[in-house]
Each structure stands twice: as C-alpha cells, then as structure tokens.
Design an enzyme around this catalytic site. Structure first.
Site, short mmCIF file in Angstrom:
data_model
loop_
_atom_site.label_atom_id
_atom_site.label_comp_id
_atom_site.label_asym_id
_atom_site.label_seq_id
_atom_site.Cartn_x
_atom_site.Cartn_y
_atom_site.Cartn_z
CB CYS A 197 -0.77 0.13 1.14
SG CYS A 197 -2.16 -1.38 1.14
CG HIS A 213 -3.09 3.30 2.34
ND1 HIS A 213 -3.67 3.15 1.00
CD2 HIS A 213 -3.27 2.30 3.04
CE1 HIS A 213 -3.94 1.84 1.03
NE2 HIS A 213 -3.92 1.25 2.10
CG ASN A 258 -6.84 -0.83 1.03
OD1 ASN A 258 -6.25 -0.48 0.04
ND2 ASN A 258 -6.64 -1.39 2.15
#
Length: 338
Positions: free
Chosen positions: A116, A256, A286
């Site tokens: 990520c 993020h 996500n």
C-alpha cells in the site's frame, strides 16, 4: 548549476465501470451496509470483471488519460515505473506491457512492489531520478486489481478492496516546488499479520494451496490497525518537524485509503481537521498502491500551486512513511478531460 527539483505536472486515472455495492456483498457473505459503513467507511468499490484483463490494463488506461491531459510528446518520456502488488504476470513487468501498448519508444520501465506504500515510495524514487539530471520526464503509475486476490467468502476482508489506477507525470524544474522531503521506513515486523500465504517461491501454487484457499489476502485486522495509526501519525509528525511546518501550514493531507477509522484516528492524533484531508474510500474502497494517486485524481481541481501537501501510507511488511510536496500547478485550470 541550479538545483533540480522534481514536480508532478499532471494526473490521469481510471476505475472500472462495474460497482460492487455493500448491498450486493450482503448477498455473498454475512454482512450488511450498516456494519461495513460503520467499521470501514466504504459504500462501494470498482471491480474489473472482464475476462482476461488485469492491472496492466488499468495502468495503461490511466496513462492514456494522463498523456491526453498533459499533451506531452510520448517520445520524451524517459521511464515508466508501475507500482503494484497485483501484476499481470510474475514476469514480464507491468511497466513493459504499458510501454509496449502506449508505443513509448524511448522509455525504459520496471515495477515496484511496496504494497500500500507503492505510490508513496515510487514518487520518491522517480523524483530522485529526475533530481539526478539524467531523466527529464517519468510516468509513475499505480495500478491494482485487488479483486484478484480477495476472498469473497471472508467477511472481514472482502468488504475492503477495490480495483483502480492513477498515473502522474513527474518532471524537473528549478522552481521551489515539487517533492521537498520523504521519511520512509520498513520495520520488517508485519509478515505474520498481513500476507498471501501461497504463490511465491516459499510456497508455490499447487492443488493443495488452491484447495485450501491460500492465494487470498490474509490479515489480522486489529494488529494492522494499531500499527497503521501509530506509524502514519508518527511519520507525518516527523516530516512536519524536519521541514519546520506547523499543522496550520498544511493545506492537504492525502492518506492511504485503507479504512475510514484509520484515517480518522491518524488525523485526530495529528490534530488536523478532516476538512484538510482528501478521502474517497467511500467510493473505491482500499485500492492499495493506487489509493493516494486516485485521491489526487479525484481532487485535482482543489489543488493550488504552492499548496503544502502531505502523503502518508502504511502497508504489508510493514512499510510506512510520509512525504511533503509543494504542489506544482493549479488543478482547476486543467482543461482536458480525456
């Protein structure tokens, strides 16, 4: 010789048309819209469900829009760096596929795998290449087909992930804009808590690994949550301290997009109001390495030249960090919608 800075000069993006809603997920696993929204803040996510298409397809769609918006001569692109955890193949790289599809005759390319943190780390890498003076124009494209490794029988993880891609053009400048500083760290503590059990060289694919559903994301959510909040908040504080910035000096924080509760906990610890935080997790979920880039794409028109922008991310490994960018152009003056 004047100092060369590296600045983002354009953004392109792409998300698949298919929308997987919470209501549809509730027919697949034991969950519901209220449970998902309350715990992770996600209402829907985009899914690439066409047969035979992977993250390189998403990447080239984002890059095509970027090239159209910036009107850059493709022959002047020196490199394409693709950050992804879900490449089309073990080899060749997604970057090589994108370069071939786009006809970038003078570019080399490679992939970066930092979970990520992919976009965060790769922007720093590309900026260093620009600052060296050896490269003039680099495309950083973040592309993830997270649905390819999401277990839609696991109610804890299947609600989280979506597919998407966004790309930025990074160029050299002598103006005092662009990437100012990065604080990047890998602690190596995260393997037990967030990983895919099979498919690598330690545990190659076999009938056993497929039968036992070992090719999907495994996550111990509470542990990841705790590490993520602490690391992202501490990393932002470190970047602010190193650059003599106060909370009031920050125009935008772009975290993020992992989990709305993580984002809220981080900004609360930092005492930065949510009005200064760019969040689109409600619509995309996500998207791992692509999430910060997609937020830039979504909110481009809000960005002004000279804005102090902070990126921060956390991912498997554990990898984490924050970057300070002085934004390079007025987003509301970008006229092309390719």
């Amino acid at each position: 010789m004047e100092k060369i800075n590296a600045v983002i000069t354009g953004i392109g993006g792409y998300v698949p048309e298919y929308i997987l809603t919470n209501e549809e997920l509730s027919r697949m696993v034991d969950t519901n819209d209220e449970w998902i929204t309350t715990r992770v803040g996600i209402k829907e996510r985009r899914i690439l469900n066409e047969e035979g298409l992977g993250s390189a397809y998403l990447a080239r769609k984002a890059c095509r829009q970027l090239l159209a918006k910036t009107q850059v001569d493709v022959s002047t692109i020196d490199a394409v760096i693709c950050c992804t955890t879900t490449p089309d193949y073990r080899f060749p790289s997604n970057a090589s596929i994108v370069i071939g599809k786009l006809g970038l005759k003078n570019a080399h390319g490679f992939d970066v795998s930092c979970a990520c943190c992919g976009f965060l780390y790769t922007v720093d890498l590309a900026s260093s290449m620009i600052q060296s003076g050896r490269y003039k124009k680099i495309i950083v494209v973040a592309a993830e087909k997270m649905s390819s490794m999401t277990d839609y029988t696991d109610r804890q993880t299947c609600v989280l992930f979506g597919d998407g891609s966004a790309a930025v053009l990074i160029e050299g400048t002598t103006e005092d804009i662009g990437l100012q500083d990065s604080y990047l760290r890998t602690d190596g503590l995260g393997l037990p808590f967030l990983h895919m059990k099979a498919g690598g060289s330690v545990c190659p694919a076999s009938h056993y690994t497929v039968d036992h559903r070992m090719h999907y994301i495994y996550q111990e959510g509470r542990t990841v949550f705790r590490y993520a909040v602490t690391s992202m908040a501490n990393d932002v504080e470190e970047v602010l301290k190193r650059n003599n910035l106060s909370k009031e000096d920050v125009n935008w924080v772009i975290p993020h997009e992992a989990n709305m509760r993580i984002i809220e906990a981080v900004t609360k610890r930092l005492e930065i109001p949510m009005e200064k935080v760019m969040v689109n997790i409600e619509h995309y979920g996500n998207t791992s390495a692509a999430s910060i880039a997609l937020a830039l794409w979504d909110f481009e028109k809000k960005l002004k030249k000279g804005d102090n922008v902070i990126f921060t991310a956390f991912g498997a490994g554990f990898v984490h960090g924050a970057s300070y960018i002085k934004w390079g152009y007025d987003g509301d003056k970008v006229g092309v919608n390719a």
